[in-house]
Write a protein that holds these residues in place. Structure first.
Motif, short mmCIF file in Angstrom:
data_model
loop_
_atom_site.label_atom_id
_atom_site.label_comp_id
_atom_site.label_asym_id
_atom_site.label_seq_id
_atom_site.Cartn_x
_atom_site.Cartn_y
_atom_site.Cartn_z
N PHE A 124 -97.81 42.48 -14.26
CA PHE A 124 -98.89 41.81 -14.62
C PHE A 124 -99.15 42.09 -16.15
N VAL A 125 -99.47 41.06 -16.96
CA VAL A 125 -99.97 41.10 -18.36
C VAL A 125 -101.28 40.47 -18.22
N LEU A 126 -101.90 40.68 -19.55
CA LEU A 126 -103.17 40.06 -19.97
C LEU A 126 -102.98 38.95 -20.79
N GLY A 127 -103.66 37.85 -20.66
CA GLY A 127 -103.52 36.64 -21.50
C GLY A 127 -104.50 36.77 -22.60
N PRO A 128 -104.91 36.13 -23.57
CA PRO A 128 -105.70 36.36 -24.74
C PRO A 128 -106.83 36.37 -24.55
N ASP A 129 -107.25 35.79 -23.26
CA ASP A 129 -108.78 35.76 -22.97
C ASP A 129 -109.02 36.96 -22.11
N GLY A 130 -107.92 37.93 -21.86
CA GLY A 130 -108.41 39.03 -20.70
C GLY A 130 -107.72 38.41 -19.43
N THR A 131 -107.27 37.32 -18.97
CA THR A 131 -107.01 37.09 -17.78
C THR A 131 -105.74 37.87 -17.33
N VAL A 132 -105.73 38.10 -16.01
CA VAL A 132 -104.71 38.95 -15.41
C VAL A 132 -103.82 37.77 -15.16
N VAL A 133 -102.55 37.95 -15.48
CA VAL A 133 -101.38 36.80 -15.37
C VAL A 133 -100.23 37.34 -14.49
N LEU A 171 -93.62 37.35 -12.82
CA LEU A 171 -92.86 37.68 -12.02
C LEU A 171 -91.43 37.87 -12.26
N ALA A 172 -91.12 37.14 -13.69
CA ALA A 172 -89.83 37.56 -14.18
C ALA A 172 -89.90 38.67 -14.81
N ALA A 173 -90.95 39.27 -15.29
CA ALA A 173 -91.16 40.53 -16.05
C ALA A 173 -90.42 40.28 -17.49
N LYS A 174 -90.93 39.30 -18.11
CA LYS A 174 -90.44 38.89 -19.42
C LYS A 174 -91.42 38.34 -20.17
N LEU A 175 -92.69 38.43 -20.04
CA LEU A 175 -93.64 37.96 -20.74
C LEU A 175 -94.08 38.99 -21.65
N PRO A 176 -94.56 38.76 -23.00
CA PRO A 176 -94.85 39.87 -24.21
C PRO A 176 -96.12 40.42 -23.73
N GLY A 177 -96.20 41.69 -24.16
CA GLY A 177 -97.37 42.20 -23.76
C GLY A 177 -97.47 43.30 -22.94
N ARG A 178 -98.59 44.27 -22.87
CA ARG A 178 -98.58 45.45 -21.91
C ARG A 178 -98.56 45.09 -20.56
N GLY A 179 -97.52 45.55 -20.02
CA GLY A 179 -97.19 45.31 -18.64
C GLY A 179 -97.94 46.29 -17.46
N LEU A 180 -98.56 45.74 -16.38
CA LEU A 180 -99.02 46.55 -15.39
C LEU A 180 -98.46 46.37 -14.10
N TRP A 181 -97.86 47.40 -13.29
CA TRP A 181 -97.20 47.14 -12.32
C TRP A 181 -97.86 47.58 -10.87
N LYS A 205 -110.82 47.70 -9.43
CA LYS A 205 -110.90 47.59 -10.84
C LYS A 205 -109.71 48.29 -11.78
N LEU A 206 -108.56 48.37 -10.94
CA LEU A 206 -107.51 49.01 -11.53
C LEU A 206 -106.84 48.40 -12.75
N PHE A 207 -107.02 47.16 -12.83
CA PHE A 207 -106.43 46.00 -13.88
C PHE A 207 -107.18 46.74 -15.05
N ALA A 208 -108.57 46.68 -15.27
CA ALA A 208 -109.03 46.99 -16.31
C ALA A 208 -109.17 48.50 -16.60
N ARG A 209 -108.87 49.35 -15.78
CA ARG A 209 -108.83 50.68 -16.02
C ARG A 209 -107.40 51.21 -16.64
N ALA A 210 -106.35 50.47 -16.19
CA ALA A 210 -104.99 50.55 -16.87
C ALA A 210 -104.77 50.22 -18.26
N ALA A 211 -105.54 48.66 -18.22
CA ALA A 211 -105.23 48.08 -19.57
C ALA A 211 -106.53 48.70 -20.60
N ARG A 212 -107.51 49.44 -20.01
CA ARG A 212 -108.41 49.97 -20.98
C ARG A 212 -108.98 49.09 -21.76
#
Length: 243
Positions: free
Chosen positions: A55-64, A67-77, A92-99
């Motif tokens: 998963f990555v975070l979009g510009p607005d903080g949306t969890v995206v 699936l192809a593991a190719k999008l830029p940005g910090r990845g959460l697995w 709320k692990l997405f927020a904790r991992a993304a800080r």
């Protein structure tokens, strides 16, 4: 000054942890993309990346879901199953991992299931156009008996008796290797890949692209399995693709 043994242990553990990379998160770099194993944010267990979802975070903080593991940005697995996603949302692990603050859709599990099913259908369609997949009871049985079948696909809403007959041919014997069986797509979804209304039985064939399409389908189907259970037999699709 006497240092408590517990303090020494805590310091040692902290130092050790500092030297171990957090495999549940990646920095989006090329080097990180080459790591073969990642750790699930929920369970802490390590798995091949093919068994996880990034998963990555979009510009607005949306969890995206990536699936192809190719999008830029910090990845959460996370492990590729519905319960892991639900737990990550609840805790709320997405927020904790993304800080950072995040926005996660309440139907994220449904979205991922639909995306994985689409990837399975598209890969199966590619295999069909490449001559590396056949459907229908007789063609699938012939592929199994000839040893050309790389994977047996069965509609999860197909009749149990037909599925059982072909699944029996997929078992390992003295003269035949085991063939993996996948029942994660509906008959309509399988039919879409073959340009027909429905398909209950299909086979991915060996050869052609060197097995690339078969491996890709098996990877995607393996992840989709974590979001779907084989549906109870209704009997209404029995014999529909026995041509």
């Amino acid at each position: 000054m006497v240092t408590d043994q517990k303090d020494l242990s805590a310091q040692a553990n902290a130092a050790l942890a500092a030297d171990i990379p957090d495999l549940s998160v990646d920095d989006g770099s090329v080097r990180a993309g080459k790591e073969p194993v990642r750790r699930c944010l929920v369970s802490g267990e390590r798995h091949p990346k093919e068994a996880l979802i990034r998963f990555v975070l979009g510009p607005d903080g949306t969890v995206v879901p990536d699936l192809a593991a190719k999008l830029p940005g910090r990845g959460l697995w996370l492990s590729a199953d519905a319960q892991s996603i639900k737990t990550a949302l609840d805790r709320k692990l997405f927020a904790r991992a993304a800080r950072a603050p995040v926005v996660a859709s309440v139907d994220l599990v449904v979205q991922i299931e639909a995306l994985l099913a689409r990837r399975c259908v598209e890969t199966l369609s590619l295999a069909r156009r490449a001559g590396e997949a056949v459907c229908g009871f007789e063609k699938t049985r012939a592929a199994l008996n000839s040893g050309r079948c790389a994977a047996l696909l069965q509609a999860r809403d197909g009749a149990a008796d037909g599925r059982a007959k072909l699944a029996g041919l997929a078992r390992e014997t003295e003269t035949r290797a085991y063939v993996p069986v996948f029942a994660v797509l509906d008959a309509v979804e399988m039919g879409e890949a073959f340009g027909r209304d429905a398909a209950v039985h299909a086979a991915l064939l060996k050869g052609g692209s060197g097995g690339g399409l078969s491996r890709r389908f098996q990877m995607e189907a393996g992840r989709l399995k974590g979001f779907r259970e084989t549906a109870p037999d209704t009997g209404r699709l029995a014999g529909k693709d026995d041509e």
